[in-house]
Motif scaffolding. Sequence first.
Motif, PDB file in Angstrom:
ATOM      1  N   THR A 157      10.644  10.495   3.517  1.00 28.91           N
ATOM      2  CA  THR A 157       9.609  11.256   4.071  1.00 28.91           C
ATOM      3  C   THR A 157       8.650   9.745   3.501  1.00 28.91           C
ATOM      4  N   LEU A 158       8.743   8.704   3.351  1.00 25.29           N
ATOM      5  CA  LEU A 158       7.957   7.738   3.523  1.00 25.29           C
ATOM      6  C   LEU A 158       7.739   7.033   5.260  1.00 25.29           C
TER       7      LEU A 158
ATOM      8  N   SER B  83       3.486   5.691  -5.797  1.00 24.87           N
ATOM      9  CA  SER B  83       3.619   5.759  -6.653  1.00 24.87           C
ATOM     10  C   SER B  83       2.992   5.572  -8.072  1.00 24.87           C
ATOM     11  N   ARG B  84       2.483   6.456  -9.140  1.00 26.36           N
ATOM     12  CA  ARG B  84       2.110   6.851  -9.876  1.00 26.36           C
ATOM     13  C   ARG B  84       1.754   5.927 -10.904  1.00 26.36           C
TER      14      ARG B  84
ATOM     15  N   GLY C 213       0.907  -1.582  -0.317  1.00 29.16           N
ATOM     16  CA  GLY C 213       0.023  -0.042   0.523  1.00 29.16           C
ATOM     17  C   GLY C 213       0.736   1.461  -0.020  1.00 29.16           C
ATOM     18  N   LEU C 214       2.017   1.038   1.040  1.00 34.73           N
ATOM     19  CA  LEU C 214       2.398   2.324   0.892  1.00 34.73           C
ATOM     20  C   LEU C 214       3.532   2.629  -0.885  1.00 34.73           C
ATOM     21  N   ALA C 215       4.234   1.486  -0.909  1.00 26.98           N
ATOM     22  CA  ALA C 215       4.362   1.650  -2.585  1.00 26.98           C
ATOM     23  C   ALA C 215       3.435   2.012  -3.370  1.00 26.98           C
TER      24      ALA C 215
END
Length: 300
Positions: free
Chosen positions: A207-208, A129-130, A123-125
């Motif tokens: 940042t992530l 990332s579009r 989910g984070l990745a």
Amino acid sequence: PHSGPAVGGSAKLGAGSRPPPEGPTRFAGPLWHAGTAAIVPPVHRIAKQANATGWLFVVLVVLLFEVAVRLFDLQDSVAAPSATFEALAEGLWSGALSGEIATTLQSYAEGLAAAIVVGIALGLAIGSSRTLHDALSVVIEFLRPIPAVALIPLAILVFGLGIPMRRFVIAYAAVWPILINTLYGVHGSDRLLHDVARTSGATRVGTLVRVTLPAALPSIATGIRVSAAAALQVGVTAEFLIGTDGIGAYMQSQQLAFNIPELYAAIVLVGMLGYAIHVALRIAERRVVFWVGEERLEAR
């Protein structure tokens, strides 16, 4: 004639007036009401946290169900609550039912833990990332509607009849709510925080971890609670279909033997486990996502 002030600041007593009472001064009602008001809110808060209204409703439904079963003579097909709780206590005490709890919880905990790790990481990745979002959106929307129970035959062919098979179907069922809620949490985070982190020289990974993940935690916590219930349902269903061990296998054996109270006792036990897991997750959510606020947590 008008008399002057009394010596020492005390007024003279007129005829028929009573002297002030000796000893400690007794305060009037307003202070007593203030003390009561200070006691009532904590009591009300405790009752609200314990959900006293909900438990009273449960007791009422159980009593009505007991009366209905006995009044319409339904004991041959429906177990009365008294017989159900008696069978539950006997099964837990003798070990026939309590021995299956550890087996069910082992595959459940391992599958849910795998789903949490995979769901949050993906989910984070994908949310950050579009390119990944566009590339994997079709695959996600294709796999997400497939019921985990439909994959049990395939999982049996690959993993056999043991815990790895149940771990796989539990993880498959639980990963989607976590993944989707993580995506929504990432997309709903404040862009200003990312701009501040970027201008401060933070790396993409920094940042992530320090901005995106904390902002998405409330949504992730909701996804975990939803997945926890779905994982338990799928795990017990897989045990029921396979019939080797676990609470689901106990249900199957009691159904085949037509032991109605024991079957209902296993169902009640699953509900009790699910409620206990829900309460534990809500307590953990209040400790971890403490910045959301009690009112918003209650509303979610």
